[in-house]
Motif scaffolding. Structure first.
Motif, mmCIF file in Angstrom:
data_model
loop_
_atom_site.group_PDB
_atom_site.id
_atom_site.type_symbol
_atom_site.label_atom_id
_atom_site.label_comp_id
_atom_site.label_asym_id
_atom_site.label_seq_id
_atom_site.Cartn_x
_atom_site.Cartn_y
_atom_site.Cartn_z
ATOM 1 N N LEU A 1 0.821 -1.206 0.000
ATOM 2 C CA LEU A 1 0.000 0.000 0.000
ATOM 3 C C LEU A 1 0.858 1.260 0.000
ATOM 4 N N GLU A 2 2.063 1.164 0.585
ATOM 5 C CA GLU A 2 2.924 2.347 0.646
ATOM 6 C C GLU A 2 3.302 2.833 -0.752
ATOM 7 N N ARG A 3 3.263 1.937 -1.721
ATOM 8 C CA ARG A 3 3.544 2.345 -3.110
ATOM 9 C C ARG A 3 2.451 3.301 -3.598
ATOM 10 N N LEU A 4 1.200 2.985 -3.257
ATOM 11 C CA LEU A 4 0.104 3.889 -3.617
ATOM 12 C C LEU A 4 0.230 5.210 -2.860
ATOM 13 N N VAL A 5 0.577 5.123 -1.578
ATOM 14 C CA VAL A 5 0.715 6.341 -0.769
ATOM 15 C C VAL A 5 1.737 7.280 -1.412
ATOM 16 N N ALA A 6 2.863 6.704 -1.841
ATOM 17 C CA ALA A 6 3.913 7.536 -2.465
ATOM 18 C C ALA A 6 3.399 8.209 -3.736
ATOM 19 N N MET A 7 2.582 7.496 -4.517
ATOM 20 C CA MET A 7 2.011 8.091 -5.733
ATOM 21 C C MET A 7 1.094 9.265 -5.375
ATOM 22 N N LEU A 8 0.262 9.058 -4.348
ATOM 23 C CA LEU A 8 -0.687 10.104 -3.943
ATOM 24 C C LEU A 8 0.065 11.310 -3.372
ATOM 25 N N ALA A 9 1.147 11.028 -2.639
ATOM 26 C CA ALA A 9 1.904 12.123 -2.002
ATOM 27 C C ALA A 9 2.588 13.002 -3.048
ATOM 28 N N ARG A 10 2.788 12.454 -4.253
ATOM 29 C CA ARG A 10 3.436 13.242 -5.325
ATOM 30 C C ARG A 10 2.443 14.144 -6.063
ATOM 31 N N ILE A 11 1.144 13.989 -5.789
ATOM 32 C CA ILE A 11 0.142 14.809 -6.486
ATOM 33 C C ILE A 11 0.146 16.222 -5.901
ATOM 34 N N ARG A 12 0.406 17.228 -6.763
ATOM 35 C CA ARG A 12 0.411 18.625 -6.270
ATOM 36 C C ARG A 12 -0.997 18.997 -5.790
ATOM 37 N N GLY A 13 -1.101 19.507 -4.611
ATOM 38 C CA GLY A 13 -2.406 19.904 -4.066
ATOM 39 C C GLY A 13 -2.867 18.988 -2.956
ATOM 40 N N VAL A 14 -2.284 17.783 -2.866
ATOM 41 C CA VAL A 14 -2.641 16.888 -1.756
ATOM 42 C C VAL A 14 -1.912 17.371 -0.510
ATOM 43 N N GLN A 15 -2.676 17.776 0.502
ATOM 44 C CA GLN A 15 -2.075 18.331 1.723
ATOM 45 C C GLN A 15 -2.025 17.316 2.852
ATOM 46 N N ASP A 16 -2.842 16.283 2.763
ATOM 47 C CA ASP A 16 -2.968 15.385 3.901
ATOM 48 C C ASP A 16 -3.366 13.994 3.441
ATOM 49 N N ILE A 17 -2.638 12.973 3.893
ATOM 50 C CA ILE A 17 -2.994 11.595 3.573
ATOM 51 C C ILE A 17 -3.169 10.837 4.884
ATOM 52 N N ALA A 18 -4.363 10.288 5.078
ATOM 53 C CA ALA A 18 -4.661 9.572 6.320
ATOM 54 C C ALA A 18 -5.047 8.137 5.990
ATOM 55 N N LEU A 19 -4.970 7.278 6.984
ATOM 56 C CA LEU A 19 -5.308 5.864 6.804
ATOM 57 C C LEU A 19 -6.165 5.397 7.971
ATOM 58 N N THR A 20 -7.195 4.617 7.669
ATOM 59 C CA THR A 20 -8.013 3.980 8.711
ATOM 60 C C THR A 20 -7.781 2.473 8.644
ATOM 61 N N THR A 21 -7.406 1.867 9.788
ATOM 62 C CA THR A 21 -7.086 0.443 9.792
ATOM 63 C C THR A 21 -7.573 -0.225 11.068
ATOM 64 N N ASN A 22 -7.751 -1.553 11.015
ATOM 65 C CA ASN A 22 -8.110 -2.261 12.259
ATOM 66 C C ASN A 22 -6.848 -2.687 13.026
ATOM 67 N N GLY A 23 -5.679 -2.373 12.444
ATOM 68 C CA GLY A 23 -4.421 -2.585 13.143
ATOM 69 C C GLY A 23 -3.857 -3.990 13.045
ATOM 70 N N ALA A 24 -4.641 -4.939 12.552
ATOM 71 C CA ALA A 24 -4.194 -6.341 12.558
ATOM 72 C C ALA A 24 -2.899 -6.541 11.772
ATOM 73 N N LEU A 25 -2.680 -5.745 10.736
ATOM 74 C CA LEU A 25 -1.478 -5.911 9.893
ATOM 75 C C LEU A 25 -0.512 -4.743 10.067
ATOM 76 N N LEU A 26 -0.760 -3.918 11.063
ATOM 77 C CA LEU A 26 0.071 -2.724 11.250
ATOM 78 C C LEU A 26 1.264 -3.025 12.148
ATOM 79 N N THR A 27 2.311 -3.555 11.536
ATOM 80 C CA THR A 27 3.551 -3.828 12.279
ATOM 81 C C THR A 27 4.380 -2.546 12.354
ATOM 82 N N ARG A 28 5.429 -2.603 13.109
ATOM 83 C CA ARG A 28 6.333 -1.447 13.254
ATOM 84 C C ARG A 28 6.918 -1.100 11.876
#
Ligand code: SF4
Length: 334
Positions: free
Chosen positions: A80-107
């Motif tokens: 998913l971080e690959r998509l995040v990087a693409m979105l972060a490169r879009i001019r005008g995007v000021q904020d990227i947030a994620l909602t998760t249940n945490g089950a796969l959220l490792t360090r």
């Protein structure tokens, strides 16, 4: 910036990257319906990361500045971080947030998401009582592993972490104070959410709703709290701060104190449909336009046109609304 028929600007885009989840929360994806035979979207039906980024760019052209990645469970989408990087490169995007249940959220995953461009993270945790939580997520997932995910997010600098709690009468309403107590003074923000009649499968009843004022009352009885100004127009949660300086909580009161008047949120489903409300029945197919070779102006005009004609305010008219087959929340994200 596109403005709808009620004067609300298009500013937030919630992108569901998958309709699948590894939990079966009873208020969202009851196991009886979303079982082995449920027809989830095939891989080919899902928007690719490139398609999502392309559409997001066109939404930004129409005014979007904040993007939230949801699901189902978004971390089920690999890399998913690959998509995040693409979105972060879009001019005008000021904020990227994620909602998760945490089950796969490792360090490692938390640091990778942060590195790629995620600014904020919301982790769902409906109770600290293991038996209650396992019953509500209905896959026997332990509290301890979600608490570890919250710590991982904090270590990665995704602070304050928001912790979402869907409060249901006679299910976890007895845990409100304990949840507040657990995160007081940590800097994290617990957001208590009134149980909603999302989709068509959770058996929603009004008597199972614990109203926002009751939630605030039960916490205020232990630690005096006061309401705080919203951070920005359209903020979903009502903010309350502890008078003793131990931080703040949020309450999302879609049922008893609707906030449709300031709703600036559009939703893009994992199969590329634009939904104008969490309680909508139908979506507008953008994937067909994209895969059909439509040019950017045509797709942007479709987004603009849909938003301009938007008059959704379901929560304000819930009682007298004509019953419809609503889209499932797991299909468009909360
Ligand atoms: S009910 Fe629809 S219009 Fe109202 S706040 Fe929710 S998503 Fe927005």
């Amino acid at each position: 910036m596109a403005v709808d028929s009620l004067g609300r600007p298009l500013r937030d885009l919630r992108i569901s990257v998958t309709d699948r989840c590894n939990f079966r929360c009873t208020y969202c994806m009851p196991k009886e319906v979303f079982g082995r035979d449920f027809a989830f979207l095939d891989r080919a039906e899902l928007l690719s990361f490139e398609e999502i980024a392309h559409l997001a760019q066109l939404f930004v052209r129409e005014g979007v500045t904040k993007i939230r990645l949801t699901g189902g469970e978004p971390l089920l989408r690999r890399d998913l971080e690959r998509l995040v990087a693409m979105l972060a490169r879009i001019r005008g995007v000021q904020d990227i947030a994620l909602t998760t249940n945490g089950a796969l959220l490792t360090r490692e995953k938390a640091f990778a998401l942060r590195e790629a461009g995620v600014n904020r993270i919301t982790v769902s945790l409906d109770s600290l009582d293991d038996a209650v939580f396992r019953r509500m997520n209905d896959v026997n997932f332990p509290v301890a592993r979600v608490l570890a995910a919250i710590d991982a997010a904090a270590e990665a600098g995704l602070t304050p972490v928001k912790i979402d709690v869907v409060v249901k009468r006679s299910e976890n309403d007895g845990d409100i104070v304990e949840m507040a107590h657990r995160f007081r003074g940590t800097g994290h923000i617990v957001r208590f959410i009134e149980y909603m009649d999302v989709g068509n499968t959770n058996g929603w009843r009004m008597e199972d709703v614990v109203p926002a004022r009751e939630i605030a009352g039960s916490i205020g009885a232990h630690w005096p709290i006061e309401p705080v100004e919203a951070n920005y127009f359209g903020e979903v949660a009502e903010r309350w701060r502890y008078l003793d300086g131990a931080g703040e909580i949020g309450i999302i009161s879609s049922v008893t104190q609707p906030f449709c008047g300031s709703c600036t949120r559009a939703r893009l489903s994992a199969d590329g449909k634009l939904y104008l409300c969490l309680f909508a029945g139908t979506g507008h197919d953008l994937r067909g336009l994209l895969r059909g070779g439509a040019d950017d102006e045509t797709i942007a005009a479709a987004i603009r046109g849909r938003w301009h004609s938007r008059d959704d305010r379901y929560s304000e008219i819930r009682a007298e609304a004509t019953p419809i087959e609503k889209v499932e929340m797991s299909h468009i994200g909360g």
